[in-house]
Design a protein around this motif. Structure first.
Motif, PDB file in Angstrom:
ATOM      1  N   ILE A 144       0.943  -1.199   0.075  1.00 59.20           N
ATOM      2  CA  ILE A 144      -0.120   0.213   0.111  1.00 59.20           C
ATOM      3  C   ILE A 144       0.924   1.297  -0.035  1.00 59.20           C
ATOM      4  O   ILE A 144       1.756   1.504   0.866  1.00 59.20           O
ATOM      5  CB  ILE A 144      -0.984  -0.074   1.174  1.00 59.20           C
TER       6      ILE A 144
ATOM      7  N   ASN B  80       3.006  10.566  -3.360  1.00 61.97           N
ATOM      8  CA  ASN B  80       4.136  11.326  -3.673  1.00 61.97           C
ATOM      9  C   ASN B  80       5.094  10.821  -4.610  1.00 61.97           C
ATOM     10  O   ASN B  80       5.565  11.587  -5.569  1.00 61.97           O
ATOM     11  CB  ASN B  80       4.996  11.801  -2.235  1.00 61.97           C
TER      12      ASN B  80
ATOM     13  N   LEU C  59       7.836   3.998  -5.061  1.00 59.65           N
ATOM     14  CA  LEU C  59       7.828   3.598  -3.671  1.00 59.65           C
ATOM     15  C   LEU C  59       6.955   2.133  -3.954  1.00 59.65           C
ATOM     16  O   LEU C  59       7.199   0.924  -3.109  1.00 59.65           O
ATOM     17  CB  LEU C  59       6.740   4.239  -2.888  1.00 59.65           C
TER      18      LEU C  59
ATOM     19  N   PRO D 248      -5.538   6.816  -4.001  1.00 57.02           N
ATOM     20  CA  PRO D 248      -6.567   7.244  -5.054  1.00 57.02           C
ATOM     21  C   PRO D 248      -6.332   8.421  -5.742  1.00 57.02           C
ATOM     22  O   PRO D 248      -6.963   8.758  -6.836  1.00 57.02           O
ATOM     23  CB  PRO D 248      -8.031   7.490  -4.236  1.00 57.02           C
TER      24      PRO D 248
ATOM     25  N   GLY E 188      -8.004  -0.238   1.121  1.00 53.83           N
ATOM     26  CA  GLY E 188      -6.617  -0.387   1.714  1.00 53.83           C
ATOM     27  C   GLY E 188      -6.996  -1.250   3.201  1.00 53.83           C
ATOM     28  O   GLY E 188      -6.264  -2.075   3.485  1.00 53.83           O
ATOM     29  N   ALA E 189      -7.855  -0.772   3.769  1.00 55.38           N
ATOM     30  CA  ALA E 189      -8.188  -1.325   5.325  1.00 55.38           C
ATOM     31  C   ALA E 189      -8.286  -2.646   5.029  1.00 55.38           C
ATOM     32  O   ALA E 189      -7.843  -3.511   5.881  1.00 55.38           O
ATOM     33  CB  ALA E 189      -9.217  -0.498   5.931  1.00 55.38           C
TER      34      ALA E 189
ATOM     35  N   GLY F 280       3.273   5.503   3.965  1.00 55.45           N
ATOM     36  CA  GLY F 280       2.092   6.427   4.214  1.00 55.45           C
ATOM     37  C   GLY F 280       2.601   7.206   5.658  1.00 55.45           C
ATOM     38  O   GLY F 280       3.551   7.332   5.970  1.00 55.45           O
TER      39      GLY F 280
ATOM     40  N   THR G 165      -2.336   6.541   9.371  1.00 56.26           N
ATOM     41  CA  THR G 165      -2.631   5.509   8.506  1.00 56.26           C
ATOM     42  C   THR G 165      -1.843   4.107   8.973  1.00 56.26           C
ATOM     43  O   THR G 165      -2.461   3.230   9.065  1.00 56.26           O
ATOM     44  CB  THR G 165      -2.656   5.844   7.220  1.00 56.26           C
TER      45      THR G 165
ATOM     46  N   ALA H  70      -3.331   2.539  11.833  1.00 52.71           N
ATOM     47  CA  ALA H  70      -4.391   1.922  11.433  1.00 52.71           C
ATOM     48  C   ALA H  70      -4.214   0.462  10.630  1.00 52.71           C
ATOM     49  O   ALA H  70      -4.698  -0.433  10.790  1.00 52.71           O
ATOM     50  CB  ALA H  70      -5.374   2.719  10.526  1.00 52.71           C
TER      51      ALA H  70
ATOM     52  N   GLU I 110       6.509   2.016   6.665  1.00 53.19           N
ATOM     53  CA  GLU I 110       7.499   3.320   6.240  1.00 53.19           C
ATOM     54  C   GLU I 110       6.608   4.589   6.377  1.00 53.19           C
ATOM     55  O   GLU I 110       5.942   4.688   5.473  1.00 53.19           O
ATOM     56  CB  GLU I 110       8.244   3.321   5.120  1.00 53.19           C
ATOM     57  N   LEU I 111       7.049   5.183   7.477  1.00 49.93           N
ATOM     58  CA  LEU I 111       6.034   6.321   7.866  1.00 49.93           C
ATOM     59  C   LEU I 111       6.458   7.738   7.557  1.00 49.93           C
ATOM     60  O   LEU I 111       7.646   7.815   7.032  1.00 49.93           O
ATOM     61  CB  LEU I 111       5.355   6.001   9.361  1.00 49.93           C
ATOM     62  N   GLY I 112       5.860   8.651   8.101  1.00 52.01           N
ATOM     63  CA  GLY I 112       6.336  10.189   7.829  1.00 52.01           C
ATOM     64  C   GLY I 112       7.744  10.360   8.461  1.00 52.01           C
ATOM     65  O   GLY I 112       8.130   9.769   9.210  1.00 52.01           O
ATOM     66  N   GLY I 113       8.094  11.708   8.068  1.00 52.61           N
ATOM     67  CA  GLY I 113       9.329  12.058   8.682  1.00 52.61           C
ATOM     68  C   GLY I 113       9.073  13.816   9.202  1.00 52.61           C
ATOM     69  O   GLY I 113       8.199  14.436   8.440  1.00 52.61           O
TER      70      GLY I 113
ATOM     71  N   CYS J 167       9.121  12.051   2.244  1.00 50.07           N
ATOM     72  CA  CYS J 167       9.125  11.571   3.511  1.00 50.07           C
ATOM     73  C   CYS J 167      10.367  12.168   4.152  1.00 50.07           C
ATOM     74  O   CYS J 167      10.265  12.654   5.407  1.00 50.07           O
ATOM     75  CB  CYS J 167       8.973  10.478   3.518  1.00 50.07           C
TER      76      CYS J 167
ATOM     77  N   PHE K  80      16.837   0.829   5.068  1.00 47.64           N
ATOM     78  CA  PHE K  80      16.023   2.091   5.348  1.00 47.64           C
ATOM     79  C   PHE K  80      15.168   1.781   6.287  1.00 47.64           C
ATOM     80  O   PHE K  80      14.205   1.061   6.062  1.00 47.64           O
ATOM     81  CB  PHE K  80      15.434   2.607   3.802  1.00 47.64           C
TER      82      PHE K  80
HETATM   83  P1  NAD Z   1      -1.784   8.183   3.687  1.00 45.98           P
HETATM   84  O1  NAD Z   1      -1.320   7.582   4.872  1.00 45.98           O
HETATM   85  O2  NAD Z   1      -2.892   8.992   3.806  1.00 45.98           O
HETATM   86  O3  NAD Z   1      -2.159   7.071   2.535  1.00 45.98           O
HETATM   87  C1  NAD Z   1      -1.147   6.174   2.063  1.00 45.98           C
HETATM   88  C2  NAD Z   1      -1.954   4.908   1.423  1.00 45.98           C
HETATM   89  O4  NAD Z   1      -2.545   4.217   2.320  1.00 45.98           O
HETATM   90  C3  NAD Z   1      -2.750   5.299   0.506  1.00 45.98           C
HETATM   91  O5  NAD Z   1      -2.504   4.354  -0.614  1.00 45.98           O
HETATM   92  C4  NAD Z   1      -4.343   5.315   0.984  1.00 45.98           C
HETATM   93  O6  NAD Z   1      -5.048   5.281  -0.144  1.00 45.98           O
HETATM   94  C5  NAD Z   1      -4.204   4.278   1.957  1.00 45.98           C
HETATM   95  N1  NAD Z   1      -4.860   4.330   2.942  1.00 45.98           N
HETATM   96  C6  NAD Z   1      -5.737   5.303   3.639  1.00 45.98           C
HETATM   97  N2  NAD Z   1      -6.403   4.994   4.586  1.00 45.98           N
HETATM   98  C7  NAD Z   1      -6.110   3.658   5.016  1.00 45.98           C
HETATM   99  C8  NAD Z   1      -6.391   2.501   5.735  1.00 45.98           C
HETATM  100  N3  NAD Z   1      -7.383   2.755   6.968  1.00 45.98           N
HETATM  101  N4  NAD Z   1      -5.974   1.406   5.795  1.00 45.98           N
HETATM  102  C9  NAD Z   1      -5.045   0.866   4.518  1.00 45.98           C
HETATM  103  N5  NAD Z   1      -4.531   1.917   3.872  1.00 45.98           N
HETATM  104  C10 NAD Z   1      -5.143   3.060   4.070  1.00 45.98           C
HETATM  105  O7  NAD Z   1      -0.252   8.940   3.087  1.00 45.98           O
HETATM  106  P2  NAD Z   1      -0.358   9.965   1.830  1.00 45.98           P
HETATM  107  O8  NAD Z   1      -1.275  11.316   2.328  1.00 45.98           O
HETATM  108  O9  NAD Z   1      -0.909   8.989   0.421  1.00 45.98           O
HETATM  109  O10 NAD Z   1       1.185  10.221   1.886  1.00 45.98           O
HETATM  110  C11 NAD Z   1       1.885  11.052   2.485  1.00 45.98           C
HETATM  111  C12 NAD Z   1       2.602  10.284   3.686  1.00 45.98           C
HETATM  112  O11 NAD Z   1       3.463   9.285   3.358  1.00 45.98           O
HETATM  113  C13 NAD Z   1       3.462  11.325   4.378  1.00 45.98           C
HETATM  114  O12 NAD Z   1       3.278  11.077   6.011  1.00 45.98           O
HETATM  115  C14 NAD Z   1       4.933  10.755   4.131  1.00 45.98           C
HETATM  116  O13 NAD Z   1       5.946  11.176   5.018  1.00 45.98           O
HETATM  117  C15 NAD Z   1       4.922   9.429   4.100  1.00 45.98           C
HETATM  118  N6  NAD Z   1       5.785   8.800   3.209  1.00 45.98           N
HETATM  119  C16 NAD Z   1       6.521   7.947   3.866  1.00 45.98           C
HETATM  120  C17 NAD Z   1       7.633   7.445   3.129  1.00 45.98           C
HETATM  121  C18 NAD Z   1       8.755   6.576   3.934  1.00 45.98           C
HETATM  122  O14 NAD Z   1       9.338   5.682   3.302  1.00 45.98           O
HETATM  123  N7  NAD Z   1       9.005   6.499   5.299  1.00 45.98           N
HETATM  124  C19 NAD Z   1       7.913   7.713   1.864  1.00 45.98           C
HETATM  125  C20 NAD Z   1       6.906   8.435   1.154  1.00 45.98           C
HETATM  126  C21 NAD Z   1       5.946   8.956   2.025  1.00 45.98           C
END
Ligand code: NAD
Length: 469
Positions: free
Chosen positions: A138, A142, A147, A168, A200-201, A216, A220, A223, A238-241, A272, A435
């Motif tokens: 998932i 960006n 990714l 989406p 996704g959920a 993401g 999320t 979740a 792999e989450l936010g930074g 990120c 990473f």
């Molecule tokens: P997001 O968390 O809103 O969505 C990420 C993905 O999860 C999308 O495909 C979305 O449709 C899906 N999603 C949403 N709700 C869900 C749920 N309840 N269960 C499962 N899937 C669900 O993130 P975004 O706004 O698309 O992306 C930006 C974020 O991603 C920023 O916080 C950024 O730092 C992070 N990011 C992290 C890395 C990393 O490698 N650490 C790389 C790129 C982006």
């Protein structure tokens, strides 16, 4: 060129998902908005395809190399589509397509090593590695292609099959990528599903999925981890930074300004591991602000399809509203915009590249992830104070230290609580490195052999030595 409809899951007729060009704000195409019910069939087929895919490592390597070639050959179709739905300059989309192919090629060459254990007992063991089964990947909007490849390339190389769900906001280039890969990989080895939540959920909690690999935001990610707990699938997050750049008092501002600016503003700040806050020594603070503000005021902002554009639009309207709100709040609390600070007039999701100064240390633009073209530059008097501030948020993805004495900069970088640190640059990654974020920035390890083994499980066989082994 294959159409994205190839390989589309049968089942209940999907409604459509409007895809907006962020440079115009207009819908320009659509993708299926798939129902959660379709996932049962998709995951079931991925499970059946796994039996053949896991059996032949040589065929897998060859398939992934052919996939890399096919991606490169389709660059002229993939890159403009990526720019259209994501917003980034076309040159960056071309680079993203190249990085997608590079990931396929890198992981195609990895194989797990078996290891013998002989610790003097009458039995000897052998550690082997087995794939996990269908993997859910998932990804955010960006870097949709690169990714995705960072997830499916190691998962496929390890012998798993993959169900890939893009954001989406950016389903189109990923669907085209899926169709291209379907021409060289066996059926159902990689399936792209598109749609709004709860797709996704449901995918994260699906009982047929054995590994959920997610990139993401932090909320999320939480979740997703909770959803995957239902089936006890492995989880990689792999989450936010909120990466800090700490400038030392011997830094040569003129020399680093360009690199620092692009470490913050590449892909319109939607990275990120972008520099999301700068700590500059008080003596140099004004010079740093002016060097960055000059670049922010003069850089060409526009449609990613225009050849001169260096910074495109923010990807989507809710993200633009978040960037606008966090900037408005900082300005209302006393910050000053040395450049930008506002949306750009006209159509599209454009925000002026913004340099903020006089920002309070606990302002949300400092403590949270702005994920857009806005950079606060804070001043410090004592380096310990700056390191504490750099480490003082819930995030721990990356960080950098900038100065003329590389050893002193490296010693300071050692004090950063994050997964990757850089000296005099930021956000460069090797395919061969692990990473992993710390604190809220992630769980598990992606990248290199570590990311590959993250898609395998150990399987140990013990045999009696007296039987000749
Ligand atoms: P997001 O968390 O809103 O969505 C990420 C993905 O999860 C999308 O495909 C979305 O449709 C899906 N999603 C949403 N709700 C869900 C749920 N309840 N269960 C499962 N899937 C669900 O993130 P975004 O706004 O698309 O992306 C930006 C974020 O991603 C920023 O916080 C950024 O730092 C992070 N990011 C992290 C890395 C990393 O490698 N650490 C790389 C790129 C982006």
């Amino acid at each position: 060129m294959p159409t994205p409809e190839a390989g589309r899951a049968p089942g209940r007729r999907a409604t459509r998902l409007a895809v907006v060009d962020p440079a115009t704000g207009e819908t320009f195409d659509e993708a299926p908005d798939q129902h959660v019910e379709e996932l049962d069939g998709v995951v079931d087929r991925a499970g059946r395809a796994w039996k053949g895919w896991r059996a032949d490592p040589a065929a897998r390597s060859a398939g992934l190399r052919a996939a890399a070639d096919a991606v490169e050959a389709a660059g002229d179709d993939l890159a403009p589509l990526l720019t259209r739905e994501q917003g980034k300059p076309l040159s960056e989309s071309c680079a993203e397509v190249a990085r997608t192919a590079a990931r396929l090629r890198y992981f195609a060459d990895l194989a797990p090593s078996t290891r013998r254990i002989d610790d003097g007992r009458p039995v000897a063991g052998e550690i082997r590695w087995r794939p996990l089964g269908p993997v859910a990947a998932i990804v955010p909007w960006n870097f949709p292609l690169q990714l995705a490849a960072a997830k499916f390339a190691p998962a496929l190389a390890a012998g798993n099959t993959v169900v890939l769900k893009p954001s989406p906001y950016t389903p189109l280039a990923t669907r085209l990528l899926g169709a291209i890969l379907a021409t060289v990989l066996p059926e159902d080895v990689l399936t792209v599903v598109t749609g709004r939540e709860p797709l996704g959920a449901r995918l994260a909690s699906h009982p047929g999925i054995r590994h959920v690999t997610f990139t993401g935001s932090v909320p999320t990610g939480r979740a997703v981890a909770a959803a995957a707990a239902a089936s006890l699938a492995r989880v990689t997050l792999e989450l936010g930074g909120n990466d800090a750049a700490v400038l030392l008092d011997d830094v040569d501002v003129g020399r680093i300004a360009d690199r620092l600016f692009w470490a913050a503003f590449r892909n319109c700040g939607q990275v990120c591991m972008a520099v999301k806050r700068v700590y500059a020594p008080a003596r140099l603070h004004g010079e740093v602000v002016e060097a960055l503000a000059h670049r922010a005021r003069t850089v060409v902002v526009g449609s990613g399809l225009d050849p001169g554009t260096r910074i495109g639009p923010v990807n989507n309207a809710p993200q633009l509203a978040r960037v606008e709100e966090v900037t408005r709040r900082a300005l209302a609390a006393g910050a000053r915009a040395a450049a930008g600070g506002h949306r750009l007039d006209g159509p599209g999701h454009f925000f002026a590249p913004t340099i903020l100064t006089d920002v309070l240390p606990d302002d949300p633009v400092v403590t949270r992830e702005q994920f857009g073209p806005v950079l606060p530059v804070l001043s410090y008097r004592n380096l310990d104070e700056a390191v504490d501030a750099a480490n003082g948020t819930g995030f721990g993805l990356g960080g950098s230290v900038w100065g003329t004495d590389p050893d002193r900069a490296a010693a300071t970088a050692d004090r950063l609580e994050c997964g990757t640190a850089w000296i005099n640059h930021h956000a460069e990654l090797s395919l061969a490195q692990p990473f992993a974020g710390v604190k809220d920035s992630g769980v598990g390890v992606a990248g290199g052999p570590w990311g590959f083994y993250g898609n395998l499980r150990p399987f140990v066989v013990h045999r009696l030595k007296e039987e000749g082994r």
